[in-house]
Every structure is written in C-alpha cells, then in structure tokens.
Design an enzyme around this catalytic site. Structure first.
Site, short mmCIF file in Angstrom:
data_model
loop_
_atom_site.label_atom_id
_atom_site.label_comp_id
_atom_site.label_asym_id
_atom_site.label_seq_id
_atom_site.Cartn_x
_atom_site.Cartn_y
_atom_site.Cartn_z
N TYR A 170 0.77 -1.10 -0.04
CA TYR A 170 -0.03 -0.03 0.03
C TYR A 170 0.99 1.41 0.07
O TYR A 170 0.66 2.38 -0.83
CB TYR A 170 -0.86 0.08 1.16
CG TYR A 170 -1.57 1.33 1.48
CD1 TYR A 170 -2.64 1.59 0.63
CD2 TYR A 170 -1.26 2.07 2.52
CE1 TYR A 170 -3.20 2.96 0.92
CE2 TYR A 170 -2.01 3.12 2.89
CZ TYR A 170 -2.81 3.53 1.94
OH TYR A 170 -3.40 5.04 2.05
P1 NAD Z 1 -12.45 4.10 1.53
O1 NAD Z 1 -11.88 3.01 1.12
O2 NAD Z 1 -13.51 4.64 2.58
O3 NAD Z 1 -12.48 5.17 0.18
C1 NAD Z 1 -12.13 4.82 -0.78
C2 NAD Z 1 -13.39 4.93 -2.24
O4 NAD Z 1 -12.77 4.60 -3.50
C3 NAD Z 1 -14.11 3.68 -1.76
O5 NAD Z 1 -15.66 3.65 -1.63
C4 NAD Z 1 -14.06 2.67 -2.90
O6 NAD Z 1 -15.08 1.98 -3.30
C5 NAD Z 1 -13.32 3.39 -4.02
N1 NAD Z 1 -12.48 2.96 -5.01
C6 NAD Z 1 -11.34 2.19 -4.92
N2 NAD Z 1 -10.81 1.76 -6.08
C7 NAD Z 1 -11.63 2.17 -7.02
C8 NAD Z 1 -11.44 2.41 -8.51
N3 NAD Z 1 -10.55 1.87 -9.06
N4 NAD Z 1 -12.47 3.31 -9.04
C9 NAD Z 1 -13.36 3.90 -8.40
N5 NAD Z 1 -13.56 4.04 -6.93
C10 NAD Z 1 -12.59 3.26 -6.36
O7 NAD Z 1 -11.26 4.95 2.25
P2 NAD Z 1 -10.92 6.32 2.83
O8 NAD Z 1 -10.36 5.96 4.08
O9 NAD Z 1 -11.99 7.18 2.66
O10 NAD Z 1 -9.53 6.89 2.06
C11 NAD Z 1 -9.59 7.84 1.16
C12 NAD Z 1 -8.19 8.07 0.42
O11 NAD Z 1 -7.40 8.45 1.56
C13 NAD Z 1 -7.77 7.00 -0.19
O12 NAD Z 1 -6.87 7.25 -1.19
C14 NAD Z 1 -6.88 6.39 1.17
O13 NAD Z 1 -5.73 5.62 0.53
C15 NAD Z 1 -6.24 7.72 1.60
N6 NAD Z 1 -5.75 7.66 3.07
C16 NAD Z 1 -6.52 7.45 4.12
C17 NAD Z 1 -6.42 7.43 5.20
C18 NAD Z 1 -7.41 7.12 6.20
O14 NAD Z 1 -6.80 7.13 7.54
N7 NAD Z 1 -8.59 6.72 6.16
C19 NAD Z 1 -4.87 7.54 5.77
C20 NAD Z 1 -4.12 7.77 4.75
C21 NAD Z 1 -4.45 7.97 3.49
#
Ligand code: NAD
Length: 358
Positions: A170
C-alpha cells in the site's frame, strides 16, 4: 440522455467560487465527507466510485444516500475506465478533481496485491490522462498517505524526510503515486497537490480500521489484540479527526493553482505540492482503547501481542508546519471529543438498523 442530465445537474456550482469538482471515491469515508463539505459551501460536485467489496458495500450505499439527499450524484464506475472518464469530462467542465479513490488498508495487500496496483497506480494514471486531455484541465488534489514515511525512525515526520522504505505494498503504491504526480506536473503542466493523511477517524469511518473494529468487538465482548513493538514499546498513531482533514482538503483545493498544460518550470507554471495532514499528537493504541472503554461503558477483553510484520509501522507523528503555513491548516479536535462523535454515530447507525459491521 437522462444520465448526462443528472451528471450535469449534480455538478452545477451554486457559489461565486464557481468550482466544479469531480470527487473520486465519493462513497468512501473521506470522499463522502469532502463531497458534502464542498456542496455545503456551494461548489458543484459529482461523485465517482466503483463500490468495491473491500468492506461492507451497504455502508458505502448509505453514505451515497446521504450525498443524494444533498443533491450529489455518484456515478458507479471505475477510474480505470477511460471511456467513462472522457464522457464525464466532456459533459462537465471540471475545474478541480478531488481524488480520494484508492485501495486502502495495509494488511489486505498480503492477499490482494493486484487491487493496489489496479486502483492506486493504473487507476491514478488513467485519471491523470483524462485530466491531461480535458478542456479545461482541472487542478488535482489527491490522497497520498503517512505510510510513505515507512520505517523512518525520525519523528515527527516532515515532508522533506526520506520515503524510501515503504513497509507495505500500500505504502509503495502511494509513494509511486507521488512520483507519477511529479511527471504529470513536469511534462503535462498539471497542478497536483498530494495530501499525506494520518490515520483519519470519525463518523461514517472505515470498518477495517482499529478504532472501528475495536468498538465493534468491545461491544460484543470479543477479545481485542493490542500490539506492542519488539522492545515492548507502545504502538502509537497520530489519529486525525475527519472534520480537520476535510478542512485541509478544502484549503488545498482553494490554494491550488490552475493547470497550465505546459511543463512545470515555465512562468505561471502549474504547481506540485505535498503536505502532511495529521494531528501532531500521537496516541498509544492502549490509550485509544481506554477512551473507547470509557465512552462505551464496557471493559475490553485485551490481549497484548508483539507486532507482526504485516505492513504496519510502529508509530506515526506528523509535523504540520508546512500545511499550517501554506494552507492555514490547524487541527482542533482532541481524540476524546472525536471518538465521542464516532461512538455516537456507531451506536445510532448499527443499533437502529441492525446491520452487520464488517
Ligand atoms: P475508503 O476505502 O473508504 O474510500 C475509497 C473509495 O474509493 C471506496 O468507496 C472505494 O469503493 C473507491 N474506489 C476504490 N478503488 C476504486 C476505483 N478503481 N475506481 C473507483 N472507485 C474506487 O477509504 P478512505 O479512508 O476514505 O480513504 C480515502 C483516501 O485517503 C484513499 O486514497 C486512502 O488511501 C487515503 N488515506 C486514508 C487514510 C485514513 O486513515 N482513512 C490515511 C491515509 C490515506
């Protein structure tokens, strides 16, 4: 057709800013909160999400319901679908893209490496290609991650620190995203701002994250595993409340320069930025558990184990000086206050609807 009318209507801005934003991952945790905040202030918002099965699709659909009630439409599609992206960019003159779609989570990569490559590398390139070809070319704000700091032992993590030791696939795909962003800025003149989020938590959160499944397991009387480092130290996280992160995302959007369609070094050139969005107050996981016990009024059954090598890092801690200076970013939510809001949401959501949490 009906579809195009819905897409256009949903993305029509109602504010003087005139921002029209495509939010990828809009049915996700952060994407849904960001979409609602943009809509609230009058920006045009269109969502895109593939509703994948990484975690409970029912929760994603419930978030979608919230967005729909605010007039935000989410297109069900994949960021790898170039034909769909072209259709969207042809239908709507997006000024900005808020790219939150990704395969998140570090442990899932052990069994499903391909989904990280699909969404975080191929999908990001596909989206940037569509932005490159769009007219107007949007500015892009996207979610990188604190995981890029990997096994860095110097705390707090600042943007200039090394990011060459990713501890998980990741993390490696997020780091790759930062390199890819560099080339699309340098060669194609796209303005791209990457945000390194630090363990974001809050209502409508992600069921695969510790604060979420601890809450579920404590309420069910199931044993929870608390990991410590190999020298019996505490594993700690810089937990950052969702509303603080959303403010940082909006500030990044507001300060983003326009994409120029020409290489990065020319006058008035497109910008390439990277910022930490953390809370600057790392908290040991044991303390997280005691706050949850207090809020839930239930004693947890705990088992302390040594941290396995599964992609997790022992601690995270953000230095946010740069975001403070350039974005005016200032997190204000204490972990106890933020968890109280999460628990209230959790009990209401799962208590009343009798859904299974994960
Ligand atoms: P999440 O999994 O809830 O949201 C991601 C969304 O993207 C999901 O609804 C999924 O269905 C959609 N998705 C995934 N692959 C896809 C694709 N190929 N095409 C279209 N849609 C797609 O995650 P989150 O916690 O909301 O994270 C949002 C972003 O922040 C991500 O990039 C994640 O890596 C990053 N991030 C989150 C955290 C955290 O603590 N939540 C920390 C660091 C980074």
């Amino acid at each position: 057709p009906n579809w195009e009318r819905r897409v256009r209507a949903s993305a029509r801005p109602r504010s003087k800013t005139g921002f029209t934003v495509l939010v990828t991952g809009a049915a996700g945790f952060v994407g849904s909160h960001v979409s609602l905040a943009l809509k609230r202030r009058g920006d045009g918002v269109l969502g895109l999400d593939n509703f994948n099965h990484y975690y409970d699709v029912g929760l994603k659909k419930a978030r979608m319901g919230l967005l729909e009630r605010s007039g935000i439409y989410i297109v069900d599609g994949d960021i790898n679908d170039a034909v769909l992206l072209k259709k969207l960019f042809d239908a709507v003159p997006f000024t900005h893209v808020m790219h939150m779609a990704a395969q998140a989570g570090v442990r899932y990569a052990m069994q499903n490496p391909g989904s990280y490559v699909h969404s975080n590398i191929a999908g990001f390139v596909s989206l940037l290609e569509a932005c490159k070809m769009a007219n107007p070319q949007p500015s892009i704000v996207w979610a990188s991650s604190s995981s890029v700091y990997g096994l860095n032992s110097k705390v707090p993590f600042s943007e200039k620190d090394r990011t060459d030791q990713p501890a998980s696939l990741y993390a490696a795909t997020k780091k790759a995203g930062e390199e890819i962003a560099h080339t699309y800025n340098h060669i194609h003149g796209l303005s791209i701002t990457g945000l390194r989020f630090f363990t974001v938590y809050g209502p409508w959160g992600r069921p695969d994250m510790a604060y979420f499944f601890f809450t579920k397991d404590i309420l069910r009387g199931k044993e929870i595993k608390i990991f410590e480092t190999s020298d019996h130290g505490s594993v700690a996280r810089d937990f950052t409340y969702i509303d603080d992160v959303v403010k940082g995302c909006l500030a990044a959007l507001d300060t983003a320069k326009k994409s120029t369609g020409s290489g990065g070094k020319k006058k008035g050139a497109a910008q390439l930025r990277i910022y930490n969005l953390g809370n600057t107050k790392p908290v040991p996981v044991g303390r997280l558990v005691s706050i949850l016990e207090k809020l839930l009024k239930v004693k947890a059954k705990k088992k302390v184990l040594q941290m396995p090598r599964n992609g997790d890092v022992p601690f995270t801690h953000a230095n946010i000086t740069l975001a403070q200076k350039e974005l005016g970013y200032k997190p204000t939510t204490d972990l106890e206050i933020g968890l109280k809001k999460f628990v209230k949401w959790y009990v209401n959501y799962y208590g009343s609807k009798k859904k299974s949490a994960w």
